[in-house]
Design a protein around this motif. Structure first.
Motif, PDB file in Angstrom:
ATOM      1  N   ASP A 269       0.826  -1.210   0.000  1.00 29.45           N
ATOM      2  CA  ASP A 269       0.000   0.000   0.000  1.00 29.45           C
ATOM      3  C   ASP A 269       0.859   1.258   0.000  1.00 29.45           C
ATOM      4  O   ASP A 269       0.602   2.199  -0.753  1.00 29.45           O
ATOM      5  CB  ASP A 269      -0.943   0.015   1.206  1.00 29.45           C
ATOM      6  N   ASP A 270       1.887   1.285   0.850  1.00 24.37           N
ATOM      7  CA  ASP A 270       2.772   2.454   0.901  1.00 24.37           C
ATOM      8  C   ASP A 270       3.555   2.593  -0.398  1.00 24.37           C
ATOM      9  O   ASP A 270       3.809   3.705  -0.872  1.00 24.37           O
ATOM     10  CB  ASP A 270       3.714   2.376   2.102  1.00 24.37           C
ATOM     11  N   PHE A 271       3.943   1.472  -0.993  1.00 19.30           N
ATOM     12  CA  PHE A 271       4.641   1.489  -2.283  1.00 19.30           C
ATOM     13  C   PHE A 271       3.747   2.116  -3.347  1.00 19.30           C
ATOM     14  O   PHE A 271       4.169   3.014  -4.082  1.00 19.30           O
ATOM     15  CB  PHE A 271       5.025   0.059  -2.677  1.00 19.30           C
ATOM     16  N   ASP A 272       2.503   1.638  -3.431  1.00 18.49           N
ATOM     17  CA  ASP A 272       1.579   2.142  -4.454  1.00 18.49           C
ATOM     18  C   ASP A 272       1.327   3.642  -4.302  1.00 18.49           C
ATOM     19  O   ASP A 272       1.177   4.349  -5.295  1.00 18.49           O
ATOM     20  CB  ASP A 272       0.250   1.388  -4.384  1.00 18.49           C
TER      21      ASP A 272
ATOM     22  N   GLY B 260       9.643  13.509  -3.634  1.00 18.57           N
ATOM     23  CA  GLY B 260       9.420  13.467  -5.065  1.00 18.57           C
ATOM     24  C   GLY B 260      10.106  12.330  -5.808  1.00 18.57           C
ATOM     25  O   GLY B 260       9.729  12.018  -6.938  1.00 18.57           O
ATOM     26  N   HIS B 261      11.110  11.692  -5.234  1.00 20.52           N
ATOM     27  CA  HIS B 261      11.862  10.672  -5.963  1.00 20.52           C
ATOM     28  C   HIS B 261      11.019   9.445  -6.291  1.00 20.52           C
ATOM     29  O   HIS B 261      11.117   8.902  -7.391  1.00 20.52           O
ATOM     30  CB  HIS B 261      13.121  10.272  -5.189  1.00 20.52           C
ATOM     31  N   CYS B 262      10.203   8.990  -5.358  1.00 22.55           N
ATOM     32  CA  CYS B 262       9.350   7.820  -5.621  1.00 22.55           C
ATOM     33  C   CYS B 262       8.388   8.116  -6.766  1.00 22.55           C
ATOM     34  O   CYS B 262       8.243   7.316  -7.685  1.00 22.55           O
ATOM     35  CB  CYS B 262       8.586   7.434  -4.354  1.00 22.55           C
ATOM     36  N   ASN B 263       7.744   9.273  -6.731  1.00 22.79           N
ATOM     37  CA  ASN B 263       6.800   9.637  -7.789  1.00 22.79           C
ATOM     38  C   ASN B 263       7.487   9.812  -9.137  1.00 22.79           C
ATOM     39  O   ASN B 263       6.845   9.719 -10.176  1.00 22.79           O
ATOM     40  CB  ASN B 263       6.040  10.913  -7.419  1.00 22.79           C
ATOM     41  N   GLN B 264       8.802  10.046  -9.119  1.00 25.68           N
ATOM     42  CA  GLN B 264       9.567  10.173 -10.366  1.00 25.68           C
ATOM     43  C   GLN B 264      10.052   8.805 -10.862  1.00 25.68           C
ATOM     44  O   GLN B 264      10.750   8.728 -11.862  1.00 25.68           O
ATOM     45  CB  GLN B 264      10.765  11.100 -10.165  1.00 25.68           C
ATOM     46  N   GLY B 265       9.712   7.736 -10.139  1.00 23.28           N
ATOM     47  CA  GLY B 265      10.041   6.390 -10.603  1.00 23.28           C
ATOM     48  C   GLY B 265      11.193   5.712  -9.888  1.00 23.28           C
ATOM     49  O   GLY B 265      11.625   4.636 -10.294  1.00 23.28           O
ATOM     50  N   GLN B 266      11.711   6.318  -8.815  1.00 28.09           N
ATOM     51  CA  GLN B 266      12.805   5.676  -8.076  1.00 28.09           C
ATOM     52  C   GLN B 266      12.187   4.694  -7.077  1.00 28.09           C
ATOM     53  O   GLN B 266      12.190   4.894  -5.869  1.00 28.09           O
ATOM     54  CB  GLN B 266      13.689   6.712  -7.372  1.00 28.09           C
ATOM     55  N   LYS B 267      11.671   3.610  -7.648  1.00 27.32           N
ATOM     56  CA  LYS B 267      10.990   2.579  -6.869  1.00 27.32           C
ATOM     57  C   LYS B 267      10.923   1.301  -7.681  1.00 27.32           C
ATOM     58  O   LYS B 267      10.976   1.342  -8.913  1.00 27.32           O
ATOM     59  CB  LYS B 267       9.585   3.039  -6.481  1.00 27.32           C
ATOM     60  N   PHE B 268      10.827   0.180  -6.989  1.00 24.26           N
ATOM     61  CA  PHE B 268      10.626  -1.096  -7.666  1.00 24.26           C
ATOM     62  C   PHE B 268      10.139  -2.117  -6.654  1.00 24.26           C
ATOM     63  O   PHE B 268      10.335  -1.977  -5.450  1.00 24.26           O
ATOM     64  CB  PHE B 268      11.904  -1.585  -8.372  1.00 24.26           C
TER      65      PHE B 268
END
Length: 189
Positions: free
Chosen positions: A76-79, A113-121
């Motif tokens: 949930d937190d990831f999404d 802002g990094h997660c929303n910019q795609g720094q996640k997997f």
């Protein structure tokens, strides 16, 4: 004589191929990109999709302290890119994170802002191929609250736990044994 040598070579190739994946692997997150703001929203998910992760593997997050971090979070937190309650937060780079349980694992950079910019997997971790038992997966979402992380050390990070001792022989020892046995078979046959 030539037939025996060919047979030994075939057996050797098969056994080494099987043994090759029994050792835990170390993966640099993002490959040459490392752990930084990606060029697009799919860079890390594309990188992760190409790998079969197993219990015992290690993820290496290479980043500059103060510029990035690594949050281990629920689905949930990831999404939602919600960093308010991470399972674990590493703020000092680089980070070596051992995958010690099967199931889904979720990571992102909690810097604004990094997660929303795609720094996640996210990744799916399979049982190790050496037959050692895997820990149960952590809770993933909905209705369950993850246990709070241990208090941070003086460096502001929660260190990775040390890897458990392995009962499997090192890959080099296994390979040497197979090579020795193959040569012994070739000369005795």
């Amino acid at each position: 004589m030539g037939g025996r040598v060919n047979l030994v070579l075939v057996v050797l190739v098969v056994v080494v191929s099987v043994l090759y994946r029994t050792a835990a692997e170390t993966y640099t997150v993002g490959g040459t990109l490392n752990w930084r703001a990606p060029p697009n929203n799919t860079a890390y998910s594309t990188w992760a999709a190409a790998i079969t992760f197993r219990v015992g593997d290690t993820l290496v997050f290479n980043f500059t302290t103060g510029s990035h971090d690594v949050a281990v979070v629920t689905k949930d937190d990831f999404d939602d890119c919600n960093s308010s309650n991470p399972i674990t937060l590493f703020t000092t780079g680089p980070v070596n994170y051992e995958l010690n349980s099967t199931g889904e694992h979720y990571f992102f950079c909690a810097v604004d802002g990094h997660c929303n910019q795609g720094q996640k997997f996210s990744i799916s971790v399979s049982a190790s191929s050496n037959g050692s038992p895997a820990s149960p997966p952590p809770p993933s979402s909905g209705g369950t609250t993850p246990s709070p992380p241990p208090p941070p050390s003086s460096g502001g990070t929660t260190p990775s736990p040390p890897p458990p001792p392995s009962s499997a022989p090192p890959l080099a020892a296994s390979t040497f044994s197979v090579v020795f046995m193959s040569f012994a078979m070739a000369f005795l046959w």
